[in-house]
Design an enzyme around this catalytic site. Sequence first.
Site, PDB file in Angstrom:
ATOM      1  N   LYS A 104       2.685  -7.582 -13.232  1.00  0.00           N
ATOM      2  CA  LYS A 104       1.722  -7.120 -12.229  1.00  0.00           C
ATOM      3  C   LYS A 104       1.690  -5.598 -12.155  1.00  0.00           C
ATOM      4  O   LYS A 104       0.624  -5.004 -12.016  1.00  0.00           O
ATOM      5  CB  LYS A 104       2.052  -7.703 -10.852  1.00  0.00           C
ATOM      6  N   LYS A 187      -1.432 -17.512 -19.280  1.00  0.00           N
ATOM      7  CA  LYS A 187      -1.727 -18.544 -18.286  1.00  0.00           C
ATOM      8  C   LYS A 187      -3.065 -18.285 -17.596  1.00  0.00           C
ATOM      9  O   LYS A 187      -3.491 -17.128 -17.489  1.00  0.00           O
ATOM     10  CB  LYS A 187      -0.592 -18.622 -17.253  1.00  0.00           C
ATOM     11  N   LYS A 190      -6.140 -15.827 -11.707  1.00  0.00           N
ATOM     12  CA  LYS A 190      -7.298 -15.196 -11.067  1.00  0.00           C
ATOM     13  C   LYS A 190      -7.391 -13.721 -11.412  1.00  0.00           C
ATOM     14  O   LYS A 190      -8.409 -13.097 -11.190  1.00  0.00           O
ATOM     15  CB  LYS A 190      -7.305 -15.428  -9.558  1.00  0.00           C
TER      16      LYS A 190
HETATM   17  P1  AMP Z   1      -1.069 -18.351  -7.450  1.00  0.00           P
HETATM   18  O1  AMP Z   1      -2.373 -19.024  -7.759  1.00  0.00           O
HETATM   19  O2  AMP Z   1      -0.617 -17.407  -8.520  1.00  0.00           O
HETATM   20  O3  AMP Z   1      -0.998 -17.792  -6.047  1.00  0.00           O
HETATM   21  O4  AMP Z   1       0.035 -19.508  -7.484  1.00  0.00           O
HETATM   22  C1  AMP Z   1      -0.018 -20.595  -6.605  1.00  0.00           C
HETATM   23  C2  AMP Z   1       0.719 -21.772  -7.210  1.00  0.00           C
HETATM   24  O5  AMP Z   1       0.006 -22.236  -8.354  1.00  0.00           O
HETATM   25  C3  AMP Z   1       2.135 -21.471  -7.699  1.00  0.00           C
HETATM   26  O6  AMP Z   1       2.951 -22.586  -7.434  1.00  0.00           O
HETATM   27  C4  AMP Z   1       1.980 -21.284  -9.180  1.00  0.00           C
HETATM   28  O7  AMP Z   1       3.139 -21.643  -9.890  1.00  0.00           O
HETATM   29  C5  AMP Z   1       0.853 -22.251  -9.500  1.00  0.00           C
HETATM   30  N1  AMP Z   1       0.059 -21.752 -10.643  1.00  0.00           N
HETATM   31  C6  AMP Z   1      -0.634 -20.589 -10.704  1.00  0.00           C
HETATM   32  N2  AMP Z   1      -1.227 -20.440 -11.909  1.00  0.00           N
HETATM   33  C7  AMP Z   1      -0.909 -21.552 -12.630  1.00  0.00           C
HETATM   34  C8  AMP Z   1      -1.221 -22.006 -13.962  1.00  0.00           C
HETATM   35  N3  AMP Z   1      -1.985 -21.293 -14.780  1.00  0.00           N
HETATM   36  N4  AMP Z   1      -0.713 -23.204 -14.352  1.00  0.00           N
HETATM   37  C9  AMP Z   1       0.051 -23.952 -13.529  1.00  0.00           C
HETATM   38  N5  AMP Z   1       0.388 -23.577 -12.265  1.00  0.00           N
HETATM   39  C10 AMP Z   1      -0.072 -22.400 -11.824  1.00  0.00           C
END
Ligand code: AMP
Length: 324
Positions: A104, A187, A190
């Site tokens: 980040k 991965k 957003k």
């Molecule tokens: P975030 O969207 O980064 O705030 O993450 C929220 C939750 O979604 C966390 O538990 C992450 O581990 C999961 N997460 C985020 N991006 C991915 C992805 N590309 N694949 C699987 N899980 C994800």
Amino acid sequence: MQPTGDVHLGSYLGALRTWVAGQHTCDAFHGIVDLHALTVTDQPNVIGDETVSLAAMFFAMGLDPDVATIFVQSHVPEHSQLGWVMECTISYGELSRMTQFKDKSAKRESQFIAAGLFTYPALQAADILIYDANEVPVGDDQRQHIEITRDAAIRFNHRFGDTFVIPEAVTPAVGARVMSLQDPTSKMSKSDDSDSGCIYVVDEPAVIMKKFKRAVTDSETGPEAVRFDRERKPGVSNLLEIHAAVTGRTPQEVAADYEQYGALKVATGEAVVAALDPIRVRYHELMDDRGELARLLRVGADKARTVAAATVDRAYDAIGMLPA
Ligand code: AMP
């Protein structure tokens, strides 16, 4: 989950879907962590709107406010209190090794990098330990943060006596790491450079189909081309895993049904549309009644505070702080 931007297919398959499934068997606490969003916020009047929107998304996906405790982190000030205790329990060296901070901060290169971006795993540790959580249902990318939380809890218990439950990360068998459709070696996120690799839950069906049709695969042809091999065929394997996750099958079973990438892309897009469409419709209905969303979040915060306040008392007591 942080209220920063729209929820995408990765967070749905990696986390949210399992939260909905788990709410009836676990005593579940799910926070919208707006204090974490502060690490990257410099505009007024954004976080509140994003918070309401994420709450609507939680409920649209099926989280039930009568069953699970759904709340906003800043409504439970005990998180900040225990966050400081955790900052004093985790070392500078441990925080320096967090890959999410490295990623980040590298992406923000020439921008302002808040100290909070560096210390936020300590606040996250507090978010988890404050509810005596046994399990933390997350995607694969969060493993390192759960590991540092465990280390902090063990260290605190060792220093001051048994206070915190030691939590464990729980990741889904399929869908724990959904990759970008445009760059299947990173991965789905957003903060992707382009939107075309990321499927948002609020994307219209036609947009979802277009993104899947343009998904990056590889140049292999022949009847064996569709097979699950994350190392050598990251694009195809990602499609197979997404398809499997939304239809409740294994990637290998899905692979056996297709010989051509085009057909696999269309079928995966259709399966994803079928899973996300009812959620999108319900989300827009819920967003029409913000008063009700705010009320539900207040109920959640009251439930969360009861548990959180008791944990902070227990931690202060264990340390031997002078009672107020
Ligand atoms: P975030 O969207 O980064 O705030 O993450 C929220 C939750 O979604 C966390 O538990 C992450 O581990 C999961 N997460 C985020 N991006 C991915 C992805 N590309 N694949 C699987 N899980 C994800």
